[in-house]
Scaffold this active site. Structure first.
Site, PDB file in Angstrom:
ATOM      1  N   GLN A  91     -29.996 -75.620  33.436  1.00 31.38           N
ATOM      2  CA  GLN A  91     -30.149 -74.676  32.322  1.00 31.38           C
ATOM      3  C   GLN A  91     -29.299 -75.142  31.142  1.00 31.38           C
ATOM      4  O   GLN A  91     -29.396 -74.590  30.049  1.00 31.38           O
ATOM      5  CB  GLN A  91     -29.702 -73.270  32.740  1.00 31.38           C
ATOM      6  CG  GLN A  91     -30.509 -72.679  33.896  1.00 31.38           C
ATOM      7  CD  GLN A  91     -29.862 -71.422  34.420  1.00 31.38           C
ATOM      8  OE1 GLN A  91     -30.251 -70.307  34.049  1.00 31.38           O
ATOM      9  NE2 GLN A  91     -28.861 -71.580  35.273  1.00 31.38           N
ATOM     10  N   SER A 149     -25.093 -68.101  37.194  1.00 32.57           N
ATOM     11  CA  SER A 149     -24.873 -66.691  37.564  1.00 32.57           C
ATOM     12  C   SER A 149     -26.159 -66.005  37.999  1.00 32.57           C
ATOM     13  O   SER A 149     -26.123 -64.910  38.558  1.00 32.57           O
ATOM     14  CB  SER A 149     -24.303 -65.937  36.356  1.00 32.57           C
ATOM     15  OG  SER A 149     -25.277 -65.904  35.303  1.00 32.57           O
ATOM     16  N   GLY A 180     -23.008 -73.423  39.688  1.00 31.07           N
ATOM     17  CA  GLY A 180     -22.540 -72.925  38.397  1.00 31.07           C
ATOM     18  C   GLY A 180     -23.557 -72.128  37.624  1.00 31.07           C
ATOM     19  O   GLY A 180     -23.634 -72.239  36.400  1.00 31.07           O
ATOM     20  N   VAL A 215     -27.628 -77.409  28.130  1.00 28.60           N
ATOM     21  CA  VAL A 215     -28.191 -78.192  27.020  1.00 28.60           C
ATOM     22  C   VAL A 215     -27.288 -79.383  26.693  1.00 28.60           C
ATOM     23  O   VAL A 215     -27.565 -80.140  25.766  1.00 28.60           O
ATOM     24  CB  VAL A 215     -28.392 -77.291  25.770  1.00 28.60           C
ATOM     25  CG1 VAL A 215     -29.434 -76.219  26.057  1.00 28.60           C
ATOM     26  CG2 VAL A 215     -27.083 -76.653  25.296  1.00 28.60           C
ATOM     27  N   HIS A 258     -33.643 -75.291  29.107  1.00 31.38           N
ATOM     28  CA  HIS A 258     -33.363 -74.492  27.904  1.00 31.38           C
ATOM     29  C   HIS A 258     -33.125 -75.342  26.672  1.00 31.38           C
ATOM     30  O   HIS A 258     -32.557 -74.867  25.688  1.00 31.38           O
ATOM     31  CB  HIS A 258     -32.171 -73.562  28.160  1.00 31.38           C
ATOM     32  CG  HIS A 258     -32.478 -72.514  29.189  1.00 31.38           C
ATOM     33  ND1 HIS A 258     -31.494 -71.829  29.871  1.00 31.38           N
ATOM     34  CD2 HIS A 258     -33.658 -72.043  29.664  1.00 31.38           C
ATOM     35  CE1 HIS A 258     -32.052 -70.963  30.707  1.00 31.38           C
ATOM     36  NE2 HIS A 258     -33.364 -71.083  30.618  1.00 31.38           N
ATOM     37  N   CYS A 283     -38.977 -79.771  15.013  1.00 30.04           N
ATOM     38  CA  CYS A 283     -39.606 -79.184  13.837  1.00 30.04           C
ATOM     39  C   CYS A 283     -40.083 -77.761  14.134  1.00 30.04           C
ATOM     40  O   CYS A 283     -40.625 -77.503  15.211  1.00 30.04           O
ATOM     41  CB  CYS A 283     -40.802 -80.041  13.411  1.00 30.04           C
ATOM     42  SG  CYS A 283     -41.715 -79.333  12.039  1.00 30.04           S
TER      43      CYS A 283
HETATM   44  N1  APR Z   1     -17.454 -74.438  39.241  1.00 29.39           N
HETATM   45  C1  APR Z   1     -18.513 -73.769  39.762  1.00 29.39           C
HETATM   46  N2  APR Z   1     -19.038 -72.644  39.215  1.00 29.39           N
HETATM   47  C2  APR Z   1     -18.437 -72.187  38.085  1.00 29.39           C
HETATM   48  C3  APR Z   1     -17.328 -72.812  37.490  1.00 29.39           C
HETATM   49  C4  APR Z   1     -16.838 -73.989  38.119  1.00 29.39           C
HETATM   50  N3  APR Z   1     -15.783 -74.664  37.633  1.00 29.39           N
HETATM   51  N4  APR Z   1     -16.967 -72.078  36.388  1.00 29.39           N
HETATM   52  C5  APR Z   1     -17.826 -71.047  36.304  1.00 29.39           C
HETATM   53  N5  APR Z   1     -18.708 -71.108  37.332  1.00 29.39           N
HETATM   54  C6  APR Z   1     -19.819 -70.209  37.621  1.00 29.39           C
HETATM   55  C7  APR Z   1     -19.506 -68.751  37.424  1.00 29.39           C
HETATM   56  O1  APR Z   1     -19.040 -68.192  38.653  1.00 29.39           O
HETATM   57  C8  APR Z   1     -20.883 -68.186  37.016  1.00 29.39           C
HETATM   58  O2  APR Z   1     -21.600 -67.780  38.173  1.00 29.39           O
HETATM   59  O3  APR Z   1     -20.832 -70.525  36.687  1.00 29.39           O
HETATM   60  C9  APR Z   1     -21.612 -69.382  36.395  1.00 29.39           C
HETATM   61  C10 APR Z   1     -21.735 -69.283  34.883  1.00 29.39           C
HETATM   62  O4  APR Z   1     -22.618 -68.224  34.610  1.00 29.39           O
HETATM   63  P1  APR Z   1     -23.147 -68.046  33.113  1.00 29.39           P
HETATM   64  O5  APR Z   1     -22.004 -68.114  32.164  1.00 29.39           O
HETATM   65  O6  APR Z   1     -24.040 -66.844  33.128  1.00 29.39           O
HETATM   66  O7  APR Z   1     -24.024 -69.356  32.824  1.00 29.39           O
HETATM   67  P2  APR Z   1     -25.521 -69.635  33.266  1.00 29.39           P
HETATM   68  O8  APR Z   1     -25.800 -69.046  34.610  1.00 29.39           O
HETATM   69  O9  APR Z   1     -25.744 -71.093  33.097  1.00 29.39           O
HETATM   70  O10 APR Z   1     -26.377 -68.854  32.142  1.00 29.39           O
HETATM   71  C11 APR Z   1     -27.774 -69.021  32.202  1.00 29.39           C
HETATM   72  O11 APR Z   1     -27.964 -67.876  30.101  1.00 29.39           O
HETATM   73  O12 APR Z   1     -27.321 -67.489  27.926  1.00 29.39           O
HETATM   74  C12 APR Z   1     -28.204 -68.140  28.716  1.00 29.39           C
HETATM   75  O13 APR Z   1     -29.363 -70.073  28.056  1.00 29.39           O
HETATM   76  C13 APR Z   1     -28.126 -69.633  28.533  1.00 29.39           C
HETATM   77  O14 APR Z   1     -28.669 -71.333  30.141  1.00 29.39           O
HETATM   78  C14 APR Z   1     -27.886 -70.162  29.935  1.00 29.39           C
HETATM   79  C15 APR Z   1     -28.347 -69.020  30.820  1.00 29.39           C
END
Ligand code: APR
Length: 229
Positions: A88, A174, A172, A90, A106, A114
């Site tokens: 997910q 959520s 990593g 970028v 994403h 464009c």
């Molecule tokens: N190692 C493993 N996991 C980690 C670490 C780490 N060092 N640090 C954070 N995490 C985990 C957290 O526990 C959490 O579950 O990574 C996850 C981050 O969650 P989000 O911040 O929600 O990121 P993500 O799941 O990638 O979001 C998905 O949301 O806003 C949109 O487009 C954006 O692609 C993104 C999408």
């Protein structure tokens, strides 16, 4: 199609110094998602959006892939037909770690597209030149990022890869945007690695759960994959 999908989110790049979105102090705590990552953000405040992605793009030049990116890239090079890296994120950290192919669901931060013909051009870690228009049709360029409310064509590749997937690994992520529970439930073996439980994820669907930093968990994850290949 690949036997293994390694599906990642912002957490895998956290230890490289790139902020996640929903952890404490994350990106969405300091910016309103609807201002910079929604289908109508560019129409509402183009300059705010371009500045937000300029900052993240320039910051990317200052960070490096971490052990998790590197180990996964090595695994894909060892088993090129069996390992799909689907993220997910970028950022270009898997590419810089030497991965052969990474599917970005994403979008991609170093790329512009464009607003009309969708022609893409890579600008590296630079700020978008406000005067440069599309070289093909001369219309406005924008960050090559999928905003909320926009279509995400690369999801089709994720669905295709899931058809043959036997081992599904989440690192990593959520589950707030792409919920991986069902993907995990329908594969022979699934691994979840996050820092802590997520409101959006039901642990019951995963065979193995590791709450630890990705760089600390990655050796066990790679081993769990290789013994099943
Ligand atoms: N190692 C493993 N996991 C980690 C670490 C780490 N060092 N640090 C954070 N995490 C985990 C957290 O526990 C959490 O579950 O990574 C996850 C981050 O969650 P989000 O911040 O929600 O990121 P993500 O799941 O990638 O979001 C998905 O949301 O806003 C949109 O487009 C954006 O692609 C993104 C999408």
């Amino acid at each position: 199609m690949s036997k293994v999908i390694i599906f990642t989110g912002a957490g895998i790049s956290a230890e490289s110094g790139i902020m996640t979105f929903r952890d404490a102090g994350g990106l969405w705590e300091n910016h309103r998602l609807e201002d910079v990552c929604s289908y109508d953000s560019l129409d509402k405040n183009r300059e705010l959006v371009l500045k937000f992605y300029d900052t993240r793009r320039v910051q990317l030049s200052k960070v490096e892939p971490n052990k998790a990116h590197i180990q996964i890239a090595e695994l894909q090079k060892k088993y090129p037909d069996d390992i799909a890296i689907i993220t997910q994120n970028v950022d270009d950290l898997f590419e810089r770690a030497g991965a052969l192919k990474t599917i970005h669901l994403h979008g991609f931060l170093t790329s512009l597209k464009c607003t009309i013909c969708e022609h893409k051009m890579d600008i590296g870690y630079t700020k978008q030149d406000r005067e440069t228009s599309c070289p093909k049709c001369n219309n406005l360029l924008r960050p090559d990022i999928v905003f909320f409310g926009e279509s995400a064509p690369m999801y089709e590749l994720l669905i295709q890869e899931l058809n043959d997937c036997e081992i599904f690994v989440v690192i990593g992520s959520s589950g707030a945007v792409i919920n991986t529970d069902n993907f995990a439930a329908y594969t022979h073996y699934s691994i979840l690695n996050n820092l802590e439980p997520s409101y959006y994820i039901d642990e019951a669907h995963y065979n193995e759960i590791i709450y630890a930093k990705a760089t600390e968990a990655i050796d066990d994850i790679i081993h769990a994959i290789e013994v099943r290949l």
